[in-house]
Design a protein around this motif. Structure first.
Motif, PDB file in Angstrom:
ATOM      1  N   GLY A   1       0.776  -1.233   0.000  1.00  0.00           N
ATOM      2  CA  GLY A   1       0.000   0.000   0.000  1.00  0.00           C
ATOM      3  C   GLY A   1       0.806   1.280   0.000  1.00  0.00           C
ATOM      4  O   GLY A   1       0.234   2.375   0.065  1.00  0.00           O
ATOM      5  N   PHE A   2       2.127   1.178  -0.096  1.00  0.00           N
ATOM      6  CA  PHE A   2       2.969   2.376  -0.122  1.00  0.00           C
ATOM      7  C   PHE A   2       3.079   2.923  -1.545  1.00  0.00           C
ATOM      8  O   PHE A   2       3.077   2.162  -2.515  1.00  0.00           O
ATOM      9  CB  PHE A   2       4.381   2.064   0.381  1.00  0.00           C
ATOM     10  N   LYS A   3       3.201   4.237  -1.651  1.00  0.00           N
ATOM     11  CA  LYS A   3       3.540   4.872  -2.923  1.00  0.00           C
ATOM     12  C   LYS A   3       5.047   5.098  -2.916  1.00  0.00           C
ATOM     13  O   LYS A   3       5.561   5.891  -2.127  1.00  0.00           O
ATOM     14  CB  LYS A   3       2.812   6.203  -3.103  1.00  0.00           C
ATOM     15  N   VAL A   4       5.745   4.391  -3.765  1.00  0.00           N
ATOM     16  CA  VAL A   4       7.207   4.479  -3.819  1.00  0.00           C
ATOM     17  C   VAL A   4       7.607   5.488  -4.887  1.00  0.00           C
ATOM     18  O   VAL A   4       7.234   5.342  -6.055  1.00  0.00           O
ATOM     19  CB  VAL A   4       7.832   3.103  -4.135  1.00  0.00           C
ATOM     20  N   SER A   5       8.350   6.518  -4.488  1.00  0.00           N
ATOM     21  CA  SER A   5       8.729   7.549  -5.454  1.00  0.00           C
ATOM     22  C   SER A   5      10.237   7.659  -5.662  1.00  0.00           C
ATOM     23  O   SER A   5      10.678   8.247  -6.649  1.00  0.00           O
ATOM     24  CB  SER A   5       8.192   8.917  -5.013  1.00  0.00           C
ATOM     25  N   ARG A   6      11.028   7.086  -4.734  1.00  0.00           N
ATOM     26  CA  ARG A   6      12.484   7.184  -4.876  1.00  0.00           C
ATOM     27  C   ARG A   6      13.144   5.879  -4.451  1.00  0.00           C
ATOM     28  O   ARG A   6      12.694   5.215  -3.506  1.00  0.00           O
ATOM     29  CB  ARG A   6      13.052   8.330  -4.029  1.00  0.00           C
ATOM     30  N   LEU A   7      14.227   5.544  -5.152  1.00  0.00           N
ATOM     31  CA  LEU A   7      15.048   4.383  -4.822  1.00  0.00           C
ATOM     32  C   LEU A   7      16.491   4.856  -4.721  1.00  0.00           C
ATOM     33  O   LEU A   7      16.986   5.537  -5.619  1.00  0.00           O
ATOM     34  CB  LEU A   7      14.946   3.307  -5.907  1.00  0.00           C
ATOM     35  N   THR A   8      17.162   4.503  -3.630  1.00  0.00           N
ATOM     36  CA  THR A   8      18.548   4.935  -3.444  1.00  0.00           C
ATOM     37  C   THR A   8      19.433   3.754  -3.094  1.00  0.00           C
ATOM     38  O   THR A   8      19.160   3.017  -2.144  1.00  0.00           O
ATOM     39  CB  THR A   8      18.660   5.990  -2.330  1.00  0.00           C
ATOM     40  N   LEU A   9      20.479   3.582  -3.887  1.00  0.00           N
ATOM     41  CA  LEU A   9      21.511   2.597  -3.606  1.00  0.00           C
ATOM     42  C   LEU A   9      22.670   3.378  -2.995  1.00  0.00           C
ATOM     43  O   LEU A   9      23.406   4.067  -3.700  1.00  0.00           O
ATOM     44  CB  LEU A   9      21.931   1.905  -4.903  1.00  0.00           C
ATOM     45  N   ASP A  10      22.794   3.312  -1.673  1.00  0.00           N
ATOM     46  CA  ASP A  10      23.786   4.134  -0.977  1.00  0.00           C
ATOM     47  C   ASP A  10      25.132   3.420  -0.985  1.00  0.00           C
ATOM     48  O   ASP A  10      25.458   2.636  -0.093  1.00  0.00           O
ATOM     49  CB  ASP A  10      23.329   4.412   0.456  1.00  0.00           C
ATOM     50  N   MET A  11      25.921   3.707  -2.022  1.00  0.00           N
ATOM     51  CA  MET A  11      27.237   3.092  -2.191  1.00  0.00           C
ATOM     52  C   MET A  11      28.228   3.816  -1.287  1.00  0.00           C
ATOM     53  O   MET A  11      28.795   4.847  -1.644  1.00  0.00           O
ATOM     54  CB  MET A  11      27.664   3.179  -3.654  1.00  0.00           C
ATOM     55  N   LEU A  12      28.448   3.261  -0.106  1.00  0.00           N
ATOM     56  CA  LEU A  12      29.177   3.976   0.939  1.00  0.00           C
ATOM     57  C   LEU A  12      30.666   4.135   0.654  1.00  0.00           C
ATOM     58  O   LEU A  12      31.322   4.978   1.264  1.00  0.00           O
ATOM     59  CB  LEU A  12      28.977   3.263   2.276  1.00  0.00           C
ATOM     60  N   ARG A  13      31.202   3.341  -0.259  1.00  0.00           N
ATOM     61  CA  ARG A  13      32.625   3.463  -0.592  1.00  0.00           C
ATOM     62  C   ARG A  13      32.854   4.255  -1.882  1.00  0.00           C
ATOM     63  O   ARG A  13      33.999   4.448  -2.289  1.00  0.00           O
ATOM     64  CB  ARG A  13      33.261   2.078  -0.728  1.00  0.00           C
TER      65      ARG A  13
END
Length: 230
Positions: A146-158
């Motif tokens: 039931g969520f509206k997903v508007s952003r996807l983030t792949l947090d590449m920490l290195r």
């Protein structure tokens, strides 16, 4: 195979706590920090020092962890809040196949939609195929909840920057409006085809690969006739 058919990997039987990785450590650290509402980098540093005393984390380099905390804090200090959720369990069925996964974190944005954040400690970039399957899977699962997903983030920490993508109402996912994206319906179709292929191979035996390089990191050697273990 582990998620679709509940086939355990070799490491699932190792209860010694050995082989802990920095990636697992920082995932747990950031989960605890976000859930507890840590409001300073120092709190993450102090909690890491407490965690590292556990023998289960033997081999984890605290200096390396601290460098990842620096990156995490600069990128995320103004993003998470008391509405954020961590280790979000996703379980849903498509075409008779049940899929399961865990999203590292979701943040609720000002318009009520959500951003999915996945932490990575890889030193190299993730291919479009891999990130489309992983983040696309999370997006599909959250949409079903039931969520509206508007952003996807792949947090590449290195790496210098995270990979940040926008999700359109049509299911198209673009890299901040640019190309090299994917479509959620396409990901869904690809996941179903992969599940069908795995189920078929499970029922009719797997073909043995002739390339030993494909076997280097395989956790399923005890299922494979190529490795006849007594």
């Amino acid at each position: 195979m582990a998620q679709l058919l509940q086939m355990p990997e070799r490491g699932d039987f190792d209860m010694s706590g050995g082989g802990a990785t920095t990636g697992s450590f920082v995932h747990k650290l950031f989960e605890c920090g976000v859930q507890s509402g840590f409001n300073s980098k120092q709190k993450f540093v102090e909690h890491a020092l407490k965690m590292i005393k556990d023998p289960a984390w033997n081999g984890v380099d605290i200096d390396d962890v601290n460098s990842l905390i620096d990156v995490f804090w600069e990128r995320n200090k103004d993003k998470y809040d008391d509405k954020s959720k961590t280790e979000v369990k996703l379980s849903f069925e498509i075409d008779g196949f049940r899929f399961y996964g865990i999203a590292d974190r979701i943040d609720v944005l000002a318009d009520g939609s959500v951003e999915i954040i996945d932490y990575k400690t890889n030193k190299n970039t993730i291919s479009l195929k891999k990130r489309s399957w992983q983040l696309g899977f999370y997006a599909i699962g959250l949409q079903k909840m039931g969520f509206k997903v508007s952003r996807l983030t792949l947090d590449m920490l290195r790496l210098e920057k995270p990979v940040e993508m926008n999700v359109g109402d049509d299911g198209n996912v673009t890299n901040n409006g640019r190309g090299s994206g994917f479509n959620l319906e396409d990901v869904k179709s690809e996941l179903i085809e992969a599940a069908k292929s795995i189920a078929h191979d499970y029922e009719h035996e797997f073909d043995v690969t002739g390339d030993d390089n494909n076997c280097r990191f395989c956790g399923y050697k005890f299922y494979c006739p190529k490795f006849d273990e007594d």
